[in-house]
Design a protein around this motif. Sequence first.
Motif, PDB file in Angstrom:
ATOM      1  N   ILE A   1      97.494  38.633  88.659  1.00  0.00           N
ATOM      2  CA  ILE A   1      98.015  39.278  89.868  1.00  0.00           C
ATOM      3  C   ILE A   1      99.414  38.746  90.160  1.00  0.00           C
ATOM      4  O   ILE A   1     100.329  39.517  90.465  1.00  0.00           O
ATOM      5  N   GLU A   2      99.588  37.447  90.032  1.00  0.00           N
ATOM      6  CA  GLU A   2     100.885  36.828  90.325  1.00  0.00           C
ATOM      7  C   GLU A   2     102.011  37.431  89.482  1.00  0.00           C
ATOM      8  O   GLU A   2     103.110  37.692  89.980  1.00  0.00           O
ATOM      9  N   ASN A   3     101.729  37.685  88.217  1.00  0.00           N
ATOM     10  CA  ASN A   3     102.755  38.257  87.338  1.00  0.00           C
ATOM     11  C   ASN A   3     102.969  39.756  87.568  1.00  0.00           C
ATOM     12  O   ASN A   3     104.060  40.269  87.348  1.00  0.00           O
ATOM     13  N   ALA A   4     101.924  40.461  87.986  1.00  0.00           N
ATOM     14  CA  ALA A   4     102.011  41.913  88.154  1.00  0.00           C
ATOM     15  C   ALA A   4     102.508  42.318  89.545  1.00  0.00           C
ATOM     16  O   ALA A   4     103.097  43.393  89.696  1.00  0.00           O
ATOM     17  N   GLU A   5     102.283  41.479  90.524  1.00  0.00           N
ATOM     18  CA  GLU A   5     102.607  41.838  91.899  1.00  0.00           C
ATOM     19  C   GLU A   5     104.087  42.185  92.135  1.00  0.00           C
ATOM     20  O   GLU A   5     104.380  43.111  92.912  1.00  0.00           O
ATOM     21  N   PRO A   6     105.036  41.517  91.491  1.00  0.00           N
ATOM     22  CA  PRO A   6     106.440  41.846  91.769  1.00  0.00           C
ATOM     23  C   PRO A   6     106.807  43.318  91.564  1.00  0.00           C
ATOM     24  O   PRO A   6     107.627  43.850  92.307  1.00  0.00           O
ATOM     25  N   ILE A   7     106.186  43.986  90.605  1.00  0.00           N
ATOM     26  CA  ILE A   7     106.514  45.409  90.428  1.00  0.00           C
ATOM     27  C   ILE A   7     106.011  46.221  91.618  1.00  0.00           C
ATOM     28  O   ILE A   7     106.684  47.142  92.080  1.00  0.00           O
ATOM     29  N   LEU A   8     104.835  45.868  92.144  1.00  0.00           N
ATOM     30  CA  LEU A   8     104.339  46.602  93.313  1.00  0.00           C
ATOM     31  C   LEU A   8     105.235  46.356  94.521  1.00  0.00           C
ATOM     32  O   LEU A   8     105.521  47.271  95.296  1.00  0.00           O
ATOM     33  N   MET A   9     105.695  45.124  94.670  1.00  0.00           N
ATOM     34  CA  MET A   9     106.589  44.799  95.783  1.00  0.00           C
ATOM     35  C   MET A   9     107.920  45.546  95.632  1.00  0.00           C
ATOM     36  O   MET A   9     108.467  46.060  96.603  1.00  0.00           O
ATOM     37  N   ALA A  10     108.423  45.642  94.387  1.00  0.00           N
ATOM     38  CA  ALA A  10     109.672  46.357  94.153  1.00  0.00           C
ATOM     39  C   ALA A  10     109.517  47.851  94.460  1.00  0.00           C
ATOM     40  O   ALA A  10     110.490  48.515  94.825  1.00  0.00           O
ATOM     41  N   LEU A  11     108.289  48.363  94.326  1.00  0.00           N
ATOM     42  CA  LEU A  11     108.028  49.760  94.648  1.00  0.00           C
ATOM     43  C   LEU A  11     107.849  49.982  96.153  1.00  0.00           C
ATOM     44  O   LEU A  11     107.778  51.118  96.606  1.00  0.00           O
ATOM     45  N   GLY A  12     107.750  48.879  96.916  1.00  0.00           N
ATOM     46  CA  GLY A  12     107.609  48.992  98.368  1.00  0.00           C
ATOM     47  C   GLY A  12     106.213  48.753  98.891  1.00  0.00           C
ATOM     48  O   GLY A  12     105.925  49.048 100.052  1.00  0.00           O
ATOM     49  N   CYS A  13     105.335  48.204  98.068  1.00  0.00           N
ATOM     50  CA  CYS A  13     103.973  47.921  98.521  1.00  0.00           C
ATOM     51  C   CYS A  13     103.951  46.740  99.482  1.00  0.00           C
ATOM     52  O   CYS A  13     104.809  45.860  99.433  1.00  0.00           O
ATOM     53  N   GLU A  14     102.927  46.736 100.310  1.00  0.00           N
ATOM     54  CA  GLU A  14     102.641  45.619 101.206  1.00  0.00           C
ATOM     55  C   GLU A  14     101.261  45.078 100.836  1.00  0.00           C
ATOM     56  O   GLU A  14     100.280  45.837 100.810  1.00  0.00           O
ATOM     57  N   ARG A  15     101.182  43.781 100.521  1.00  0.00           N
ATOM     58  CA  ARG A  15      99.871  43.205 100.186  1.00  0.00           C
ATOM     59  C   ARG A  15      99.053  43.057 101.458  1.00  0.00           C
ATOM     60  O   ARG A  15      99.517  42.517 102.454  1.00  0.00           O
ATOM     61  N   LEU A  16      97.803  43.538 101.397  1.00  0.00           N
ATOM     62  CA  LEU A  16      96.911  43.455 102.539  1.00  0.00           C
ATOM     63  C   LEU A  16      95.932  42.293 102.411  1.00  0.00           C
ATOM     64  O   LEU A  16      95.634  41.634 103.390  1.00  0.00           O
ATOM     65  N   THR A  17      95.429  42.047 101.206  1.00  0.00           N
ATOM     66  CA  THR A  17      94.449  40.976 101.031  1.00  0.00           C
ATOM     67  C   THR A  17      94.302  40.631  99.551  1.00  0.00           C
ATOM     68  O   THR A  17      94.602  41.446  98.684  1.00  0.00           O
ATOM     69  N   VAL A  18      93.861  39.412  99.283  1.00  0.00           N
ATOM     70  CA  VAL A  18      93.464  38.974  97.940  1.00  0.00           C
ATOM     71  C   VAL A  18      92.107  38.313  98.101  1.00  0.00           C
ATOM     72  O   VAL A  18      91.946  37.432  98.953  1.00  0.00           O
ATOM     73  N   GLU A  19      91.130  38.739  97.311  1.00  0.00           N
ATOM     74  CA  GLU A  19      89.779  38.198  97.444  1.00  0.00           C
ATOM     75  C   GLU A  19      89.139  38.010  96.074  1.00  0.00           C
ATOM     76  O   GLU A  19      89.278  38.860  95.210  1.00  0.00           O
ATOM     77  N   PRO A  20      88.401  36.908  95.906  1.00  0.00           N
ATOM     78  CA  PRO A  20      87.609  36.741  94.677  1.00  0.00           C
ATOM     79  C   PRO A  20      86.272  37.455  94.819  1.00  0.00           C
ATOM     80  O   PRO A  20      85.783  37.659  95.924  1.00  0.00           O
ATOM     81  N   VAL A  21      85.685  37.842  93.687  1.00  0.00           N
ATOM     82  CA  VAL A  21      84.353  38.425  93.666  1.00  0.00           C
ATOM     83  C   VAL A  21      83.483  37.552  92.781  1.00  0.00           C
ATOM     84  O   VAL A  21      83.612  37.597  91.545  1.00  0.00           O
ATOM     85  N   GLU A  22      82.680  36.712  93.409  1.00  0.00           N
ATOM     86  CA  GLU A  22      81.695  35.878  92.698  1.00  0.00           C
ATOM     87  C   GLU A  22      82.258  35.135  91.498  1.00  0.00           C
ATOM     88  O   GLU A  22      81.609  35.044  90.470  1.00  0.00           O
ATOM     89  N   ASP A  23      83.439  34.614  91.547  1.00  0.00           N
ATOM     90  CA  ASP A  23      84.036  33.875  90.435  1.00  0.00           C
ATOM     91  C   ASP A  23      84.213  34.685  89.160  1.00  0.00           C
ATOM     92  O   ASP A  23      84.547  34.142  88.125  1.00  0.00           O
TER      93      ASP A  23
END
Length: 160
Positions: free
Chosen positions: A20-42
């Motif tokens: 996610i850390e490596n992929a997120e910058p492209i979403l931010m460059a597109l104008g996305c706003e992060r709402l939440t980050v959550e794990p699912v049962e490890d």
Amino acid sequence: MDTHQTPIRVDHIGIAVESIENAEPILMALGCERLTVEPVEDRFRWAYYRLGDASRLELIEPIEDDTFLTDFLDTNGPGLHHVTLEVADIDAVIESLREHDIRVIDRERFDTWTEAFVSPRNPTGVLFQLMEYHDDYHEKRLPPQDLFINESRVGELFQR
């Protein structure tokens, strides 16, 4: 072709990534706003993003080494994993799909939502996740304006 009359809409697009850390910058460059980050049962972690006023994207990364997500990434690499469709009546949609010989798999009811998947072994090649959110889905989560398109569950829009 007869179909159900159940309200349905695209809830979000799920994208499988190694990080996610490596992929997120492209979403931010597109104008996305992060709402939440959550794990699912490890097993995996997902991050949910809003783009504009009616679009949602989700990045999904594996946490463990041996999961459906690591298998997917090994086979396909990063990219489209699923399209989530919010439905007002999951039973009606599943019945319609089965009447048209479309395979529905992995149906499960949780406390605040019910989900099922349309097998990607269909002519589109896409894994569709069907989600029916229960009335209390938003409790202990983000407020409805962040969780739902147009701030309400799809069924509520058609009950007004």
